[in-house]
Design a protein around this motif. Structure first.
Motif, mmCIF file in Angstrom:
data_model
loop_
_atom_site.group_PDB
_atom_site.id
_atom_site.type_symbol
_atom_site.label_atom_id
_atom_site.label_comp_id
_atom_site.label_asym_id
_atom_site.label_seq_id
_atom_site.Cartn_x
_atom_site.Cartn_y
_atom_site.Cartn_z
ATOM 1 N N ASP A 170 -0.504 -3.909 6.506
ATOM 2 C CA ASP A 170 -0.696 -3.017 7.698
ATOM 3 C C ASP A 170 0.150 -3.228 8.970
ATOM 4 O O ASP A 170 0.348 -2.353 9.694
ATOM 5 C CB ASP A 170 -2.162 -2.980 8.026
ATOM 6 C CG ASP A 170 -3.158 -2.173 7.014
ATOM 7 O OD1 ASP A 170 -2.656 -1.876 5.993
ATOM 8 O OD2 ASP A 170 -4.479 -2.016 7.214
ATOM 9 N N VAL A 188 -2.429 2.295 8.383
ATOM 10 C CA VAL A 188 -3.140 0.982 8.280
ATOM 11 C C VAL A 188 -4.179 1.174 7.141
ATOM 12 O O VAL A 188 -5.449 0.923 7.732
ATOM 13 C CB VAL A 188 -3.664 0.398 9.278
ATOM 14 C CG1 VAL A 188 -2.365 -0.385 10.500
ATOM 15 C CG2 VAL A 188 -4.645 1.086 10.379
ATOM 16 N N PRO A 189 -3.995 1.526 5.922
ATOM 17 C CA PRO A 189 -4.892 1.736 4.947
ATOM 18 C C PRO A 189 -6.120 0.772 4.796
ATOM 19 O O PRO A 189 -7.301 1.233 4.831
ATOM 20 C CB PRO A 189 -3.975 2.343 3.773
ATOM 21 C CG PRO A 189 -2.929 1.767 3.913
ATOM 22 C CD PRO A 189 -2.709 1.747 5.324
ATOM 23 N N GLU A 190 -5.597 -0.305 4.929
ATOM 24 C CA GLU A 190 -6.603 -1.424 4.409
ATOM 25 C C GLU A 190 -7.486 -1.916 5.500
ATOM 26 O O GLU A 190 -8.522 -1.804 5.422
ATOM 27 C CB GLU A 190 -5.790 -2.711 4.103
ATOM 28 C CG GLU A 190 -6.496 -4.033 3.525
ATOM 29 C CD GLU A 190 -6.342 -5.222 4.471
ATOM 30 O OE1 GLU A 190 -5.015 -5.418 4.371
ATOM 31 O OE2 GLU A 190 -7.298 -5.878 4.644
ATOM 32 N N THR A 191 -6.783 -1.765 6.771
ATOM 33 C CA THR A 191 -7.715 -1.857 8.069
ATOM 34 C C THR A 191 -8.832 -0.641 8.152
ATOM 35 O O THR A 191 -9.893 -0.838 8.777
ATOM 36 C CB THR A 191 -6.825 -1.946 9.129
ATOM 37 O OG1 THR A 191 -6.034 -2.997 9.017
ATOM 38 C CG2 THR A 191 -7.658 -2.247 10.522
ATOM 39 N N ARG A 229 3.478 -2.287 8.422
ATOM 40 C CA ARG A 229 3.681 -0.626 8.350
ATOM 41 C C ARG A 229 3.426 0.036 9.595
ATOM 42 O O ARG A 229 4.133 0.816 10.003
ATOM 43 C CB ARG A 229 2.392 -0.300 7.455
ATOM 44 C CG ARG A 229 2.411 -0.568 5.853
ATOM 45 C CD ARG A 229 1.184 -0.064 5.227
ATOM 46 N NE ARG A 229 0.916 1.264 5.303
ATOM 47 C CZ ARG A 229 0.957 2.291 4.433
ATOM 48 N NH1 ARG A 229 1.591 1.675 3.082
ATOM 49 N NH2 ARG A 229 0.592 3.344 4.816
ATOM 50 N N TYR A 230 2.777 -0.623 10.582
ATOM 51 C CA TYR A 230 2.503 -0.263 12.072
ATOM 52 C C TYR A 230 3.830 -0.229 12.695
ATOM 53 O O TYR A 230 4.176 0.499 13.219
ATOM 54 C CB TYR A 230 1.405 -0.861 12.567
ATOM 55 C CG TYR A 230 1.072 -0.542 14.086
ATOM 56 C CD1 TYR A 230 1.078 0.713 14.398
ATOM 57 C CD2 TYR A 230 1.548 -1.452 15.206
ATOM 58 C CE1 TYR A 230 0.777 1.045 15.836
ATOM 59 C CE2 TYR A 230 1.707 -0.896 16.328
ATOM 60 C CZ TYR A 230 1.105 0.247 16.812
ATOM 61 O OH TYR A 230 0.928 0.635 17.944
ATOM 62 N N GLU A 242 -5.929 5.595 9.302
ATOM 63 C CA GLU A 242 -5.509 5.267 8.040
ATOM 64 C C GLU A 242 -4.328 5.492 7.147
ATOM 65 O O GLU A 242 -3.805 4.668 6.429
ATOM 66 C CB GLU A 242 -6.612 6.132 7.038
ATOM 67 C CG GLU A 242 -6.927 5.817 5.743
ATOM 68 C CD GLU A 242 -6.063 6.162 4.561
ATOM 69 O OE1 GLU A 242 -5.818 5.793 3.514
ATOM 70 O OE2 GLU A 242 -5.435 7.377 4.801
ATOM 71 N N ARG A 286 -0.532 -9.305 6.740
ATOM 72 C CA ARG A 286 -1.088 -8.301 5.931
ATOM 73 C C ARG A 286 -0.196 -7.183 5.892
ATOM 74 O O ARG A 286 0.682 -7.123 6.871
ATOM 75 C CB ARG A 286 -2.420 -7.718 6.515
ATOM 76 C CG ARG A 286 -3.460 -8.656 6.137
ATOM 77 C CD ARG A 286 -4.533 -8.406 7.231
ATOM 78 N NE ARG A 286 -4.881 -6.995 7.581
ATOM 79 C CZ ARG A 286 -5.613 -6.381 8.568
ATOM 80 N NH1 ARG A 286 -5.888 -7.375 9.615
ATOM 81 N NH2 ARG A 286 -6.011 -5.437 8.313
ATOM 82 N N HIS A 305 -9.819 6.880 2.563
ATOM 83 C CA HIS A 305 -8.729 7.435 1.981
ATOM 84 C C HIS A 305 -8.893 8.824 1.607
ATOM 85 O O HIS A 305 -7.533 9.283 1.453
ATOM 86 C CB HIS A 305 -8.501 6.352 0.886
ATOM 87 C CG HIS A 305 -8.327 4.979 0.978
ATOM 88 N ND1 HIS A 305 -7.738 4.307 2.167
ATOM 89 C CD2 HIS A 305 -8.975 4.174 0.511
ATOM 90 C CE1 HIS A 305 -7.694 3.154 2.061
ATOM 91 N NE2 HIS A 305 -8.500 2.732 1.384
ATOM 92 N N ASP A 329 0.892 -1.352 0.072
ATOM 93 C CA ASP A 329 0.049 -0.029 -0.082
ATOM 94 C C ASP A 329 0.851 1.074 -0.163
ATOM 95 O O ASP A 329 0.498 2.126 0.427
ATOM 96 C CB ASP A 329 -1.204 -0.028 1.223
ATOM 97 C CG ASP A 329 -2.243 -0.964 0.875
ATOM 98 O OD1 ASP A 329 -2.683 -1.114 -0.460
ATOM 99 O OD2 ASP A 329 -2.495 -1.626 1.602
#
Ligand SMILES: [Zn+2]
Length: 690
Positions: free
Chosen positions: A357, A494-497, A360-361, A491, A355, A512, A93
């Motif tokens: 996310d 964790v854009p997908e979550t 990323r986190y 967001e 995932r 988004h 992402d």
């Protein structure tokens, strides 16, 4: 700081340091790109008009060297990696508005155009310099084609940088005892005419630029000594075929560090070409009054805070507003090693079923952006389970389940003043994170809000209230709003979550693209029972993943021993392979140990040694007296935070002089990252260690 806070009325370009098209991506590489993506999403959330751009760095000698080794053309070699990067980033992402490469037409034209301007403004001159030459191969030896000794520190250095010693950029002709990497024979220095960019004429400008520059403190402070010391002109041409041709010159190409950053401009141009200048005007940003934010690894600070702004200024382009330089990333406390397969590869992470996310986190919040971050599967599991599942997931799940079961969606009630204020605080924290260039603070604003949500629901116990008690609707209304605010503020990380949560809430618009104020908009009147946002990682998974990594490293090391390996690593991955050394064979007597006078010390002051990239000068209280100690920790520690730290000092070591500064004693530190030894309890400075 002379800049207006974000959001401003000016369009912004956020860039990520170009990945060098020379190897596979591992999760350590992703840190800067994830950081850049989060930062650009956060800016857009604040209403800042933003383009997020980057591209692959295709030129330079490492590509040429490796292509030759594989028997393919440099273009073929580099394009293959470029295509891999281009498809890997979106899988995490990391969504660039434009992702180009330095060999495309836009960049070649833009680069030649910039160089012509530098020429016509009088910043380019010719000079004869010694260039390494391999008589057997009958070939000039630019950059990585030559190795030798660093003239500054004496360590082994290759090409254009002293990568094992002081870290300095090296100009052609500077390496001592040059050896050709093509034939392994000693190289000769021949005089040759090359083009130079007169950076030294811009000393005053650069000094003022650094006063204005925002971003992380390493990027603001480190360049001071380069700019205020002896500023050398840069040789901007090389004797090679692979690269951007010097305008109207058939023999020379431009040094890779000329055309690489210009890709930031070219990539923005391509974005404008695609969306139209009404939607985003590259020219306004780069030639008029845009905000330019560069996100890079800390090993390329000098290029982005000295050479690049000098070039922009001389060619009449906008100067950068901020440079954010990230620390390195280690794996279980040791450096990633691509050649030893000691890495968690980007593709591999996804194939394990995790995932994006979660990573990323982890990358965004495990430390400050300029600090080094260690990755381990155990720590990864701990943070996912405690923070994402335990704090965020848990709060959202119980709130939404309660709301769906008892009210069929958002209860009819007004938001309480307490919760409204708490959400406003979270928005402020988010905005402050952006203005402090802290990706971690941006991420933590949402996690802290979810933490508050947990306390709030626990304190108000809605499950104990009667159905007709208005307080019940009120508490759940508040919790649903907190969940919506978490979606909006989380967001970028964790854009997908966030999209799933937004969906569960049946909220209006696209999570988004909504503005930050949407954190206070009421979610859907009706929604059903939610799904869990995150899943716990079982402990066995960690064991399994560690085993895989270990066996792979063992395999690669065995291969390694069978065949001495060449240099196939990406240039910017902080690749400090530090496999554990075997225990020394020879035993020493207790008397030998007693000869060492080791003491507890306390750091009183710490500052960088001028002219040395790695050395810091420490004033240390060792009880009986104060000592001045020089240590190679400048880039590995935040010097400002060191005073007050207890350390361990060898007090009777011979005095030494480093860069003209006396060092009276030695501090003890572990490993490549110079992890400082300290005491577990409160032994006073001067206490002898035995
Ligand atoms: Zn050096």
């Amino acid at each position: 700081m002379s800049h207006e806070d974000f959001p401003t009325d000016d369009p912004t370009v956020v860039t990520c340091g170009l990945p060098y098209a020379n190897g596979d991506l591992h999760i350590g590489h992703l840190r800067t790109y994830v950081g850049g993506d989060i930062y650009s999403r956060a800016l857009k959330r604040l209403g800042q008009e933003t383009a997020f751009v980057s591209g692959s760095d295709m030129h330079g000698t490492p590509v040429a060297v490796n292509a030759e080794r594989e028997g393919v053309t440099p273009e073929e070699f580099a394009l293959r990696h470029h295509e891999e990067y281009e498809t890997t980033f979106p899988k995490f992402d990391v969504e660039f508005d434009n992702y180009g490469h330095t060999h495309d037409e836009t960049n070649v034209e833009t680069t030649q155009d910039v160089v012509r301007t530098l020429e016509s403004e009088g910043y380019v001159y010719e000079r004869e310099i010694p260039v390494a030459y391999d008589p057997e191969a009958d070939q000039w030896l630019p950059d990585r084609f030559v190795e030798g000794a660093c003239p500054y520190c004496g360590e082994h250095a290759r090409g254009d940088e002293c990568d094992e010693g002081c870290g300095r950029h090296l100009e052609p002709g500077e390496i001592e005892d040059p050896v050709s990497t093509i034939t392994g024979n000693p190289a000769e220095y021949h005089e040759r005419e090359h083009k130079f960019f007169g950076v030294s004429d811009l000393q005053e400008y650069l000094s003022g630029f650094l006063d204005r520059l925002e971003g992380t403190s390493n990027a603001q402070n480190q360049p001071r000594e380069w700019v205020e010391g002896e500023l050398k002109d840069w040789c901007i041409t090389r004797d090679m075929d692979w690269g951007v041709d010097y305008p109207d010159d058939e023999e020379l190409v431009l040094y890779v560090w000329v055309d690489a950053p210009i890709e930031y401009i070219s990539s923005t141009k391509q974005f404008t070409a695609r969306v139209g200048s009404d939607a985003f005007d590259w020219e306004q940003v780069w030639r008029d009054d845009g905000e330019i934010v560069h996100i890079i690894g800390r090993d390329i600070i000098q290029h982005h805070t000295v050479f690049w702004p000098a070039m922009l200024h001389a060619a009449d382009y906008t100067e950068p507003r901020a440079v954010m330089a990230s620390g390195f990333i280690t794996l279980e406390g040791k450096g990633f090693s691509t050649s030893r397969n000691r890495a968690v590869w980007a593709d591999e992470y996804l194939q394990e079923g995790f995932r994006p996310d979660l990573l990323r986190y982890y990358l965004a919040t495990n430390g400050g952006f300029q600090q080094d971050v260690d990755f381990s599967w155990a720590r990864f599991r701990e943070r996912v389970n405690n923070e994402l599942v335990g704090t965020v997931g848990n709060f959202v799940y119980r709130s939404l389940l309660f709301a769906a079961r008892e009210f069929g969606g958002t209860p009819e009630a007004d938001l309480s003043a307490e919760v409204r204020e708490r959400i406003e605080t979270a928005i402020d924290e988010f905005e402050a994170g952006v203005n402090d260039y802290s990706v971690r603070d941006v991420g933590e604003s949402a996690v802290r809000l979810a933490q508050f949500g947990n306390e709030y629901i626990q304190r108000n116990e809605p499950w104990k209230l009667d159905d007709d008690d208005p307080e019940k609707a009120q508490v759940i209304r508040d919790c649903v709003q907190i969940a919506a605010a978490v979606a909006v503020l989380f967001e970028p990380v964790v854009p997908e979550t966030a999209a799933r949560l937004w969906d569960d809430l049946d909220a209006d618009g696209d999570v988004h693209t909504v503005a930050v104020d949407a954190a206070l908009d009421a979610p859907g009147d009706e929604f059903g029972e939610p799904d869990e946002l995150f899943e716990k990682i079982p402990e066995e998974r960690v064991d399994e993943l560690n085993e895989k990594l270990e066996s792979r490293v063992a395999e690669a090391t065995a291969d390694d021993e069978a065949e001495t390996e060449g240099d196939d690593v990406a240039s910017d991955d902080g690749d400090a392979a530090t496999d554990l050394e075997p225990i020394a064979d020879e035993r020493i007597g207790f008397e030998d140990f007693q000869d060492l006078d080791i003491r507890v010390g306390e750091i009183l002051a710490a500052e960088g040694v001028e002219g040395a990239d790695k050395l810091a000068k420490l004033t240390v209280d060792i009880g009986v007296e104060e000592r001045q100690i020089v240590a190679g920790i400048k880039q590995l520690h935040d010097l400002d935070s060191l005073p007050g730290t207890r350390i361990v000092v060898v007090a009777n070591l011979e005095k030494a002089e480093l860069f003209g500064v006396e060092s009276n004693g030695m501090l003890l530190a572990a490993g490549e990252q110079a992890d400082l030894l300290t005491t577990q309890s409160d032994a006073e400075p001067g206490t002898k260690i035995k």
